[in-house]
Design an enzyme around this catalytic site. Structure first.
Site, short mmCIF file in Angstrom:
data_model
loop_
_atom_site.label_atom_id
_atom_site.label_comp_id
_atom_site.label_asym_id
_atom_site.label_seq_id
_atom_site.Cartn_x
_atom_site.Cartn_y
_atom_site.Cartn_z
N ASP A 202 0.87 -1.17 0.00
CA ASP A 202 0.00 0.00 0.00
C ASP A 202 0.91 1.23 0.00
O ASP A 202 2.12 1.14 0.25
CB ASP A 202 -0.95 -0.01 1.20
CG ASP A 202 -2.25 0.73 0.90
OD1 ASP A 202 -2.26 1.58 -0.02
OD2 ASP A 202 -3.26 0.46 1.57
N GLU B 242 -17.35 9.96 4.99
CA GLU B 242 -16.82 8.60 5.17
C GLU B 242 -15.87 8.33 4.00
O GLU B 242 -16.20 8.56 2.85
CB GLU B 242 -17.93 7.54 5.22
CG GLU B 242 -18.89 7.55 4.05
CD GLU B 242 -19.94 6.45 4.13
OE1 GLU B 242 -19.84 5.56 5.00
OE2 GLU B 242 -20.87 6.48 3.30
#
Length: 718
Positions: A247, A459
């Site tokens: 990542d 979110e």
């Protein structure tokens, strides 16, 4: 369609890759391990940026079809359709790549290696990135993940259309603000039963090209340098042949966040030695030094590079133009009328009807003179698209979709109602500064469409631009800001109210469930979302979406966000009654199941099949989501678990026989040592349009059929 790759061709690519890598200097090798891989002119290697995104359309590189967000697509429960969408995404990806190559644009987001899908389990509704996933269920996530990968990568035996990437491996689902230092502690049983199945399916069934490690540690070791995950499970247990990518900037977390290494060199060595081939970031620039100091062998570095160059060769980028069946896909397929039509269909299929008291929906526009459209999400483009999004040439908000639908025949009155999360719209006002306007609109409207919920500013991923809650996670499940006050104000008008929720996760709309007659969950429905919602509201399209997540009544019934045990989480392990259960969704028509039967009341190695005759007993055409659940009837086992799905479209009065095959694996459970076994004993199979629990039965007005069977002996599965 069964995926068949030409193994001889792949070995040919690997051999070509080996020969290429042998010609490189150590410095050249080093800079091929970064996501922005450098050009090597003398070897005819063009610069290549590995970082591209295609979560629900080609992202961050200009115009592309913006499909509904991943959680929205999950609500279709339709694996065939998911592959169709992913195939369309890769068609646009190839078209854009062909165009970019023509003009020598090799920038970020311009490659054919798409870091999608996100097959993490949405275990807690507070997690900000949950809307990037296919929901809370390992079976559903596996089926949709496999078909998404197959759609992206294509079915040509010699070349991949694009390269997919299953992320984030593994045991990753918040909290976002702790991810750079957090250690997710998980039992072997939960690991294999919940967190790994979708990754395993993507690797073993779909032959996904790439796997991305997660930011967090899992059981003590950082995921991007985790021997258990990357070597023992991924390579040895599952036989993964592709490449592993970190990542982004996760490897520097080894020393800066997790504190498991002393500095950059140790972090680079830990990642590379444990199976990470490619660094999203720049830290692998230390690779040459790590090799020179004996911390990483050059043989291991070469192995990583062979994995990477093999991927590029599978994509055909080292072959003459015209070699792959995708080289001539023209740019004009991007944002075409065919893509827009598919996008509209996707948005319509994901919309989920949660309540429809006295059949308020669908609305009849011939009986309406004035419609009030109210709420902060009524005209909010951001609430259409979620995150990791592309750019559409045209967006349809709910307000725009309804206004286009009714035209001049019906008067439409609009008010934002309140800010999405602040207590006022005009900064100098005293607060709640649109309520007079709202009351006025309600007074003169025949029906009110109230549009509430969230958007990707509330979110999302930690550090997303404009994220109101900074970490990306939700602080709770309630409607933010003044939305509850607005909801109650509109209800008090006495007018019929249809609540449309746009969000990528569950909201605790308990008050609305008790008071509002009709509720639609629209998710983040993509650029065509407003048009699709209008078509559903007025009955041109019958809603067919089902919930891929549980809607809870409050956070009080949930374990701590940082607790990665599955006890008490998701429909599989929860003990309390849901507000709206996983698998739930209503229709404008009704379906009945008859002649439900199983092929054998004994569980055998070849599995069993369950069949029924499904009939549309209503007045309109509709699509039923046939769901099959399995329960091991003994102490200490999960609630009935989804193990089979069929989508069936029927005209009024039409019947069809439906058969779902359950392999032996559908009856197996992992024990505490992660041994997957079917124990001797009794099992129940349920077939119907919902979960087999009391809340689901109350909401849909019927119970699934239940069939009993048994295993006479134990089976241990690999």
């Amino acid at each position: 369609m069964e995926l068949v790759r030409n193994e001889a061709k792949i070995e040919e690519y690997r051999e070509r890759a080996r020969k290429l890598v042998k010609q490189m200097t150590l410095e050249e090798k080093t800079f091929q391990t970064l996501h922005g891989a450098a050009e090597i002119k003398r070897l005819g290697i063009k610069a290549y940026n590995w970082w591209n995104e295609a979560l629900h359309g080609v992202a961050r590189a200009g115009v592309a079809t913006v499909f509904p967000q991943a959680i929205s697509l999950a609500a279709t429960f339709d694996e065939d359709f998911i592959e169709q969408v992913a195939d369309a995404i890769s068609t646009e990806g190839r078209a854009k790549f062909n165009m970019q190559q023509k003009y020598e644009d090799t920038d970020i987001y311009k490659g054919l290696t798409f870091w999608s899908p996100n097959v993490n389990i949405f275990r807690d509704p507070r997690w900000g990135r949950g809307h990037e996933t296919f929901g809370e269920d390992p079976y559903l996530s596996s089926r949709l993940g496999v078909r998404f990968v197959e759609g992206l990568q294509g079915h040509d035996e010699n070349y991949m259309k694009a390269a997919a990437c299953a992320k984030h491996f593994a045991v990753h689902s918040g909290p976002e603000d702790l991810r750079h230092s957090f250690n997710a502690v998980v039992s072997k049983q939960d690991m294999y039963e919940t967190y790994l199945p979708a990754f395993k399916a993507c690797v073993k069934e779909a032959k996904v090209e790439a796997v991305m490690g997660a930011y967090n540690r899992t059981n003590g070791d950082p995921c991007c340098g985790n021997k258990t995950l990357l070597q023992d499970i991924l390579r040895k247990e599952w036989g993964f042949q592709g490449h592993v990518v970190s990542d982004c900037w996760a490897i520097k977390d080894f020393h800066e966040g997790h504190g498991v290494t002393s500095g950059a060199l140790e972090s680079v060595a830990m990642a590379m030695n444990n199976g990470c081939d490619l660094n999203c970031g720049q830290l692998f620039a230390y690779m040459a030094e790590a090799v020179q100091q004996g911390m990483v062998s050059e043989e291991r570095l070469d192995e990583a590079l062979v994995n990477l160059f093999t991927a590029r060769m599978k994509l055909g980028v080292f072959d003459e133009k015209g070699s792959t069946p995708y080289d001539d896909i023209p740019y004009t397929v991007v944002d075409s009328s065919e893509m827009k039509a598919l996008n509209l269909k996707a948005a319509e299929k994901c919309i989920t009807l949660l309540k429809n008291e006295d059949n308020l929906l669908p609305l009849d526009k011939t009986k309406l003179k004035t419609i009030g459209i109210i709420g902060p999400n009524a005209d909010n483009r951001k609430a259409l698209v979620g995150n990791y999004e592309g750019t559409a040439s045209r967006y349809y908000t709910i307000s725009e979709g309804i206004q286009d639908y009714v035209g001049d025949e019906v008067r439409v009155l609009f008010s934002e109602g309140c800010h999405l999360y602040k207590d006022k719209i005009s900064e100098l006002s005293q607060g709640s500064d649109r309520l007079a306007e709202v009351k006025s609109i309600c007074d003169v409207s025949d029906v009110v469409i109230l549009c509430l919920g969230l958007d990707s500013g509330l979110e999302g991923e930690e550090g997303d631009q404009g994220n109101q809650y900074a970490s990306g996670d939700k602080p709770g499940l309630d409607l933010p800001g003044k939305q509850q006050e607005l909801l109650e104000t509109v209800y008090e008008s006495g007018k019929p109210v249809v609540l449309v929720l746009l969000s990528g996760s569950a909201l605790a709309v308990t008050w609305a469930d008790e008071h509002i007659p009709a509720i639609l969950q629209g998710w983040y429905p993509g650029a065509q979302g407003g048009k699709a919602i209008a078509n559903v509201l007025f009955g041109d399209k019958n809603p067919e979406g089902r919930l891929p997540v549980t809607f809870y009544r409050s956070t009080q019934e949930l374990p701590e966000f940082t607790d990665y045990s599955m006890k008490g989480r998701t429909y599989r392990y929860m003990e309390n009654e849901a507000l709206y259960p996983f698998g739930y969704g209503l229709s404008y028509t009704d379906f009945t199941y008859s002649d439900v039967r199983i092929s054998s009341d004994l569980i055998k190695e070849e599995g069993i099949s369950v069949s029924a005759v499904l009939k549309n007993t209503g007045d309109v055409e509709g699509t039923e989501t046939v769901q099959v659940y399995v329960k091991a009837c003994r102490e200490g086992t999960p609630n009935p678990q989804l193990k089979g799905i069929r989508k069936v479209s029927l005209k009024p009065g039409e019947s069809k026989e439906v058969t779902v095959t359950l392999p032996l694996e559908a009856f197996a459970l992992y024990d505490e040592q992660a041994v997957n076994r079917v124990e001797a004993g009794e099992y129940c199979v349920y077939m119907g349009g919902s979960q087999p629990n009391e809340r689901s039965s109350k909401l849909v007005g019927k119970k699934p059929a239940v069939l009993q069977l048994r295993a006479e002996k134990e089976y241990i599965l690999k």
